[in-house]
Design a protein around this motif. Sequence first.
Motif, PDB file in Angstrom:
ATOM      1  N   VAL A 134       4.685 -11.866   5.720  1.00 34.14           N
ATOM      2  CA  VAL A 134       4.894 -11.141   4.469  1.00 34.14           C
ATOM      3  C   VAL A 134       4.338  -9.733   4.621  1.00 34.14           C
ATOM      4  N   LEU A 135       5.208  -8.745   4.457  1.00 33.68           N
ATOM      5  CA  LEU A 135       4.829  -7.340   4.578  1.00 33.68           C
ATOM      6  C   LEU A 135       4.717  -6.700   3.205  1.00 33.68           C
ATOM      7  N   ALA A 136       3.915  -5.654   3.122  1.00 31.06           N
ATOM      8  CA  ALA A 136       3.859  -4.851   1.905  1.00 31.06           C
ATOM      9  C   ALA A 136       5.066  -3.925   1.867  1.00 31.06           C
ATOM     10  N   ALA A 137       5.608  -3.704   0.684  1.00 29.03           N
ATOM     11  CA  ALA A 137       6.760  -2.814   0.543  1.00 29.03           C
ATOM     12  C   ALA A 137       6.447  -1.424   1.077  1.00 29.03           C
ATOM     13  N   GLN A 138       5.204  -0.979   0.907  1.00 32.77           N
ATOM     14  CA  GLN A 138       4.837   0.366   1.352  1.00 32.77           C
ATOM     15  C   GLN A 138       4.769   0.493   2.870  1.00 32.77           C
ATOM     16  N   GLN A 139       4.773  -0.616   3.582  1.00 31.07           N
ATOM     17  CA  GLN A 139       4.885  -0.543   5.035  1.00 31.07           C
ATOM     18  C   GLN A 139       6.300  -0.152   5.444  1.00 31.07           C
ATOM     19  N   LEU A 226      -3.546   0.517 -12.809  1.00 28.99           N
ATOM     20  CA  LEU A 226      -4.365   0.360 -11.603  1.00 28.99           C
ATOM     21  C   LEU A 226      -4.124  -1.008 -10.973  1.00 28.99           C
ATOM     22  N   CYS A 227      -4.411  -1.096  -9.684  1.00 27.33           N
ATOM     23  CA  CYS A 227      -4.420  -2.406  -9.023  1.00 27.33           C
ATOM     24  C   CYS A 227      -5.497  -3.283  -9.649  1.00 27.33           C
ATOM     25  N   LYS A 228      -5.240  -4.579  -9.664  1.00 24.67           N
ATOM     26  CA  LYS A 228      -6.279  -5.513 -10.061  1.00 24.67           C
ATOM     27  C   LYS A 228      -7.371  -5.524  -8.982  1.00 24.67           C
ATOM     28  N   PRO A 229      -8.633  -5.759  -9.348  1.00 26.22           N
ATOM     29  CA  PRO A 229      -9.684  -5.850  -8.333  1.00 26.22           C
ATOM     30  C   PRO A 229      -9.334  -6.900  -7.278  1.00 26.22           C
ATOM     31  N   ASP A 230      -9.485  -6.531  -6.007  1.00 27.19           N
ATOM     32  CA  ASP A 230      -9.212  -7.440  -4.881  1.00 27.19           C
ATOM     33  C   ASP A 230      -7.759  -7.892  -4.821  1.00 27.19           C
ATOM     34  N   GLU A 233      -2.272  -6.350  -1.697  1.00 30.26           N
ATOM     35  CA  GLU A 233      -1.357  -5.224  -1.843  1.00 30.26           C
ATOM     36  C   GLU A 233       0.037  -5.498  -1.287  1.00 30.26           C
ATOM     37  N   ARG A 234       0.286  -6.722  -0.867  1.00 30.22           N
ATOM     38  CA  ARG A 234       1.624  -7.079  -0.396  1.00 30.22           C
ATOM     39  C   ARG A 234       2.553  -7.486  -1.540  1.00 30.22           C
ATOM     40  N   ALA A 235       2.044  -7.527  -2.741  1.00 28.07           N
ATOM     41  CA  ALA A 235       2.895  -7.933  -3.873  1.00 28.07           C
ATOM     42  C   ALA A 235       2.375  -7.346  -5.170  1.00 28.07           C
ATOM     43  N   ASP A 236       3.306  -6.951  -6.033  1.00 25.77           N
ATOM     44  CA  ASP A 236       3.014  -6.574  -7.413  1.00 25.77           C
ATOM     45  C   ASP A 236       2.077  -5.379  -7.548  1.00 25.77           C
ATOM     46  N   LEU A 237       2.271  -4.344  -6.715  1.00 24.57           N
ATOM     47  CA  LEU A 237       1.510  -3.124  -6.937  1.00 24.57           C
ATOM     48  C   LEU A 237       1.927  -2.507  -8.273  1.00 24.57           C
ATOM     49  N   PRO A 238       1.014  -1.825  -8.952  1.00 26.02           N
ATOM     50  CA  PRO A 238       1.412  -1.117 -10.177  1.00 26.02           C
ATOM     51  C   PRO A 238       2.539  -0.136  -9.853  1.00 26.02           C
ATOM     52  N   ARG A 262      -2.227   3.342  -4.077  1.00 28.08           N
ATOM     53  CA  ARG A 262      -2.141   1.907  -4.384  1.00 28.08           C
ATOM     54  C   ARG A 262      -1.227   1.643  -5.577  1.00 28.08           C
ATOM     55  N   ALA A 263      -0.342   2.580  -5.874  1.00 29.56           N
ATOM     56  CA  ALA A 263       0.648   2.407  -6.936  1.00 29.56           C
ATOM     57  C   ALA A 263       1.948   3.050  -6.475  1.00 29.56           C
ATOM     58  N   LEU A 264       3.055   2.577  -7.016  1.00 28.29           N
ATOM     59  CA  LEU A 264       4.376   3.016  -6.585  1.00 28.29           C
ATOM     60  C   LEU A 264       5.030   3.897  -7.641  1.00 28.29           C
ATOM     61  N   VAL A 265       5.657   4.961  -7.176  1.00 31.28           N
ATOM     62  CA  VAL A 265       6.453   5.829  -8.046  1.00 31.28           C
ATOM     63  C   VAL A 265       7.902   5.682  -7.595  1.00 31.28           C
ATOM     64  N   LEU A 266       8.699   5.015  -8.415  1.00 30.34           N
ATOM     65  CA  LEU A 266      10.087   4.742  -8.061  1.00 30.34           C
ATOM     66  C   LEU A 266      10.962   5.914  -8.480  1.00 30.34           C
ATOM     67  N   GLU A 267      11.817   6.359  -7.571  1.00 29.39           N
ATOM     68  CA  GLU A 267      12.687   7.513  -7.830  1.00 29.39           C
ATOM     69  C   GLU A 267      11.843   8.713  -8.280  1.00 29.39           C
ATOM     70  N   ARG A 268      10.989   9.162  -7.379  1.00 27.46           N
ATOM     71  CA  ARG A 268      10.000  10.200  -7.693  1.00 27.46           C
ATOM     72  C   ARG A 268      10.626  11.458  -8.296  1.00 27.46           C
ATOM     73  N   GLU A 269      11.748  11.897  -7.761  1.00 24.35           N
ATOM     74  CA  GLU A 269      12.352  13.125  -8.272  1.00 24.35           C
ATOM     75  C   GLU A 269      12.732  12.990  -9.737  1.00 24.35           C
ATOM     76  N   ARG A 270      13.279  11.839 -10.115  1.00 28.21           N
ATOM     77  CA  ARG A 270      13.639  11.603 -11.516  1.00 28.21           C
ATOM     78  C   ARG A 270      12.394  11.522 -12.390  1.00 28.21           C
ATOM     79  N   VAL A 271      11.346  10.879 -11.880  1.00 27.06           N
ATOM     80  CA  VAL A 271      10.099  10.773 -12.639  1.00 27.06           C
ATOM     81  C   VAL A 271       9.543  12.166 -12.932  1.00 27.06           C
TER      82      VAL A 271
END
Length: 294
Positions: A134-139, A226-230, A233-238, A262-271
């Motif tokens: 299982v990989l993190a999406a950010q990888q 924010l990320c939950k403590p501990d 990061e392979r799933a459900d990042l903010p 530790r958080a994702l910005v989807l479609e950064r240009e639109r954001v």
Amino acid sequence: MSAASGAPEISGRLSILAGKGQFPLLVAHAARKLGHDPFIFRIEGEADQDWSGFSSTQISIADLSGFSATARREGIGSVVLAGGIGRRPEITDLRPTWSSLFAFPTFLGVFASAGDDKLLRFAIKVLENEGVRVLAAQQVAPELLCNSGPLGRIKPGKADLKDIIAASSAALALGGLDVGQGAVSVGGRVVALEGLEGTDAMLERVAGLRTSQRLSLRNAGVLVKLCKPDQDERADLPSIGARTVIKAHAAGLAGIAVEAGRALVLERERVVAEADRLGLFVTGITPRQEKVSL
């Protein structure tokens, strides 16, 4: 993390377990840029994008037996979990393999009673027991990670920093209970916490409080995620997208702060475009107990 650093960690054929939203599709296109041909597991009742350009199959959310059989047939060695899940799996949805039942005798109990973060951690262990990594999406798509500081032309002011600190403390406490990842502070007072209904619904509640005059119009306020403590990061990042910005504006907020790296910005240009158009800031922060680094 660079795209190049993610490539060597991908073994076998890459697959994506796809839930709701554009996030899985963004990861799939990023994988293609790395030279991979990702196989898509479309979660039944959740995956809502057009996957016609990819090899894919529909699968029930808890059909581990079906996943394992397809993974062997397609030579899959790695999987990314991406996208929203609107419905928690029930025990009646479970289709475990014999190896998972032997390896995890508490299988049924965890699915019945665990919180979201504990359930995701357990799901990752179960998937890896089936022989996939299982990989993190950010990888695969490191460009989705939020950087530190403002993303657009608008920066938070002193009053906003007070709200960021208050909402950050609340979000970390909430995450420690394995409930949610977001909080809203207005005038230095926490007015909303993210529950199982998600960020959009929380922002709609804040907008309702504005309309009913339960919240002063003099103070704008800030959404913090924010990320939950501990958190694994392979799933459900903010994550946030353009829709989050629009909802925050409708709630009368001054801006959004998310955890840098530790958080994702989807479609950064639109954001960024929406935030600049509506007059909101979007910024990456590093929470450190009672202090926040911008």
